[in-house]
Design a protein around this motif. Sequence first.
Motif, PDB file in Angstrom:
ATOM      1  N   GLY A 116      -3.091  14.287   6.821  1.00  0.00           N
ATOM      2  CA  GLY A 116      -3.219  12.827   6.946  1.00  0.00           C
ATOM      3  C   GLY A 116      -3.717  12.189   5.668  1.00  0.00           C
ATOM      4  O   GLY A 116      -3.257  11.105   5.269  1.00  0.00           O
ATOM      5  N   ALA A 117      -4.670  12.843   5.019  1.00  0.00           N
ATOM      6  CA  ALA A 117      -5.213  12.305   3.773  1.00  0.00           C
ATOM      7  C   ALA A 117      -4.155  12.250   2.680  1.00  0.00           C
ATOM      8  O   ALA A 117      -4.042  11.259   1.943  1.00  0.00           O
ATOM      9  CB  ALA A 117      -6.393  13.161   3.321  1.00  0.00           C
ATOM     10  N   ILE A 118      -3.344  13.306   2.600  1.00  0.00           N
ATOM     11  CA  ILE A 118      -2.271  13.339   1.584  1.00  0.00           C
ATOM     12  C   ILE A 118      -1.264  12.220   1.835  1.00  0.00           C
ATOM     13  O   ILE A 118      -0.845  11.503   0.906  1.00  0.00           O
ATOM     14  CB  ILE A 118      -1.582  14.707   1.581  1.00  0.00           C
ATOM     15  N   CYS A 119      -0.876  12.037   3.095  1.00  0.00           N
ATOM     16  CA  CYS A 119       0.081  10.975   3.431  1.00  0.00           C
ATOM     17  C   CYS A 119      -0.488   9.597   3.092  1.00  0.00           C
ATOM     18  O   CYS A 119       0.217   8.704   2.594  1.00  0.00           O
ATOM     19  CB  CYS A 119       0.442  11.053   4.917  1.00  0.00           C
ATOM     20  N   GLY A 120      -1.786   9.414   3.359  1.00  0.00           N
ATOM     21  CA  GLY A 120      -2.427   8.134   3.059  1.00  0.00           C
ATOM     22  C   GLY A 120      -2.400   7.818   1.584  1.00  0.00           C
ATOM     23  O   GLY A 120      -2.150   6.672   1.174  1.00  0.00           O
ATOM     24  N   ILE A 121      -2.659   8.832   0.761  1.00  0.00           N
ATOM     25  CA  ILE A 121      -2.657   8.649  -0.694  1.00  0.00           C
ATOM     26  C   ILE A 121      -1.263   8.265  -1.184  1.00  0.00           C
ATOM     27  O   ILE A 121      -1.094   7.369  -2.023  1.00  0.00           O
ATOM     28  CB  ILE A 121      -3.151   9.919  -1.399  1.00  0.00           C
ATOM     29  N   VAL A 122      -0.234   8.939  -0.644  1.00  0.00           N
ATOM     30  CA  VAL A 122       1.150   8.639  -1.058  1.00  0.00           C
ATOM     31  C   VAL A 122       1.512   7.198  -0.700  1.00  0.00           C
ATOM     32  O   VAL A 122       2.108   6.455  -1.506  1.00  0.00           O
ATOM     33  CB  VAL A 122       2.123   9.626  -0.391  1.00  0.00           C
TER      34      VAL A 122
ATOM     35  N   ILE B 165       2.523   4.056  -3.299  1.00  0.00           N
ATOM     36  CA  ILE B 165       3.769   3.285  -3.186  1.00  0.00           C
ATOM     37  C   ILE B 165       3.460   1.792  -3.064  1.00  0.00           C
ATOM     38  O   ILE B 165       4.108   0.935  -3.703  1.00  0.00           O
ATOM     39  CB  ILE B 165       4.586   3.760  -1.978  1.00  0.00           C
ATOM     40  N   ALA B 166       2.448   1.473  -2.253  1.00  0.00           N
ATOM     41  CA  ALA B 166       2.073   0.057  -2.087  1.00  0.00           C
ATOM     42  C   ALA B 166       1.603  -0.552  -3.402  1.00  0.00           C
ATOM     43  O   ALA B 166       1.936  -1.709  -3.743  1.00  0.00           O
ATOM     44  CB  ALA B 166       0.986  -0.058  -1.026  1.00  0.00           C
ATOM     45  N   LEU B 167       0.822   0.212  -4.171  1.00  0.00           N
ATOM     46  CA  LEU B 167       0.339  -0.288  -5.460  1.00  0.00           C
ATOM     47  C   LEU B 167       1.487  -0.558  -6.421  1.00  0.00           C
ATOM     48  O   LEU B 167       1.508  -1.586  -7.123  1.00  0.00           O
ATOM     49  CB  LEU B 167      -0.634   0.736  -6.050  1.00  0.00           C
ATOM     50  N   LEU B 168       2.440   0.360  -6.472  1.00  0.00           N
ATOM     51  CA  LEU B 168       3.601   0.172  -7.349  1.00  0.00           C
ATOM     52  C   LEU B 168       4.395  -1.064  -6.966  1.00  0.00           C
ATOM     53  O   LEU B 168       4.849  -1.832  -7.834  1.00  0.00           O
ATOM     54  CB  LEU B 168       4.486   1.436  -7.301  1.00  0.00           C
ATOM     55  N   LEU B 169       4.582  -1.303  -5.678  1.00  0.00           N
ATOM     56  CA  LEU B 169       5.313  -2.492  -5.224  1.00  0.00           C
ATOM     57  C   LEU B 169       4.556  -3.772  -5.568  1.00  0.00           C
ATOM     58  O   LEU B 169       5.160  -4.788  -5.969  1.00  0.00           O
ATOM     59  CB  LEU B 169       5.547  -2.403  -3.705  1.00  0.00           C
ATOM     60  N   PHE B 170       3.247  -3.740  -5.413  1.00  0.00           N
ATOM     61  CA  PHE B 170       2.426  -4.913  -5.737  1.00  0.00           C
ATOM     62  C   PHE B 170       2.527  -5.263  -7.214  1.00  0.00           C
ATOM     63  O   PHE B 170       2.702  -6.425  -7.599  1.00  0.00           O
ATOM     64  CB  PHE B 170       0.971  -4.652  -5.341  1.00  0.00           C
ATOM     65  N   LEU B 171       2.400  -4.253  -8.061  1.00  0.00           N
ATOM     66  CA  LEU B 171       2.495  -4.481  -9.507  1.00  0.00           C
ATOM     67  C   LEU B 171       3.875  -4.988  -9.914  1.00  0.00           C
ATOM     68  O   LEU B 171       4.008  -5.877 -10.779  1.00  0.00           O
ATOM     69  CB  LEU B 171       2.152  -3.194 -10.256  1.00  0.00           C
ATOM     70  N   ALA B 172       4.893  -4.420  -9.280  1.00  0.00           N
ATOM     71  CA  ALA B 172       6.261  -4.856  -9.601  1.00  0.00           C
ATOM     72  C   ALA B 172       6.471  -6.319  -9.239  1.00  0.00           C
ATOM     73  O   ALA B 172       7.139  -7.078  -9.965  1.00  0.00           O
ATOM     74  CB  ALA B 172       7.265  -3.969  -8.860  1.00  0.00           C
ATOM     75  N   TYR B 173       5.882  -6.760  -8.110  1.00  0.00           N
ATOM     76  CA  TYR B 173       6.050  -8.164  -7.688  1.00  0.00           C
ATOM     77  C   TYR B 173       5.251  -9.101  -8.582  1.00  0.00           C
ATOM     78  O   TYR B 173       5.729 -10.159  -8.992  1.00  0.00           O
ATOM     79  CB  TYR B 173       5.598  -8.319  -6.236  1.00  0.00           C
TER      80      TYR B 173
END
Length: 501
Positions: free
Chosen positions: A428-434, A438-446
């Motif tokens: 669960g921890a690994i999935c949360g980090i991934v 992904i969310a951070l990359l999308l935020f920066l791209a926007y």
Amino acid sequence: MLTTITPSKESSVNAVCPPSCICNDETLTVVCKENLLNEVPITLNPSIERLILKQNRIKTVDVAAFQFYGSLRHIDFSFNQLVKIPPQALVKQSRLIELHLNHNKLSNITDKTFVGLIALTVLNLRSNYLEDLPDKVFKPLIHLKELDLGQNRIQRIDSGTFEGMSMLKVLFLDDNQLTRVPTISFQFLASLAELRIGLNSFRNLTNESFLGLNSLTTLDLSGAELVNISDHAFQGLNNNLRNLILTDNRLVTIPTKQLSKLSRLEELSIGQNPFPSLLKNSFKGLTNLRNLVISGAPELTTIESGAFSDNLNLESLALISNKRLSYVAEGVLTGLPNLKDLVLRDNGFTTFKESLAAWPELRKLDLSDNQLECECSLVWLRDLLLQRNTTHVLCASPSSLKDKPLKFLTSEDLGCSTYVGSHQTIIGAICGIVVALIALLLFLAYRYRHKVHDVFKNYEWRKQTKVNTKQAEYQKTFNDDEFIIRTAQHQTLKPIPVTEL
């Protein structure tokens, strides 16, 4: 063929049954046990066939007394105080089949002791004080099949001791004071099938120790203090020997080479010896071995890969009370296609691997009295025990499960819930980090979408500029003037007619 003699009315009337004896005129049996008798009663039915005088105080066999009982077929003098049997005391017992003289104080027998016992098939002299066996002492016993001389003080057996005993099948010489195998004495025992000669002090088995015993099927050498076995000690036994007992000796290695000669061997017991391990091909050549017992081996710690590679017919394997045995190599037992009975009781195992054996195919399974650490890795064993009617397998640790039957424990008791939960937490921890990445990359791209757009726009412009430049350079290589000149030159070149050549 011997026939039963029915007692006459006269003999029954005149017969007197001693006090505390049981006399049955129908079965022709007299039993006088623990009666403090000092001599053989002479008032019994003359036609009796069975006379049981166990646990009395009789010191000698009365010649006169046995003259009255010519129909006897079974005599039991065991647990008395017999010190001697007078010569020809039993001469009238031509019908006697069994004679039990065990647990007495006999110290001497001669070639006259058993005269007349021409029908005797069983003679029991166990636990007396016999020290030597002279020549021809058993020669009158031409039909004897079983002779028990165990638990005496025999130090010497003459070369002709067993002369005339061509029908003997079973011989007990165990628990005496022999320092060597009386090989020369065996020359008259061509029919012997079973020899028990352990609990002596041989130390060494020389070549051809059992020469002449070509019919032997069982050989018991337990407790013989064996340190060394010569390469050809079992020479001559390879055709018929089926059962060999080598327990409780001093063998520091498995005598592989010596055993390999016994290709017909089916049963082998070799425990209570100080060998530390079973190496590859320990039982090489024993292709017909079906039953192997190794118990009480104090130094045995490991069974290496290939230990039973030549024993594919093995059906029963018992490893019992080998306190230091804790390791069996992977595949050692799964390579035995015919294994049906497996006993691993009271060893040093703390766990068992599911890949160790073909557990579901076993007919008998005993894993009791090991020091098992009951944890989640033994859930498979718990499930197996639930399906079988086996002895209890108890936990040794952890302390909370000590002495509790494994088969009745739940997965939670074995710690499986904690085990599974910890793994789920990690996943669960690994999935949360991934997801967070992904969310951070999308935020920066926007947030920086305009700059990203400019970067891509500049990239496309540079790419287009480079293409235009290449086209211009290509066009430069051929200007109009050069093209006209090249065309004119090409037209002035005319082909030469063939006729002009």
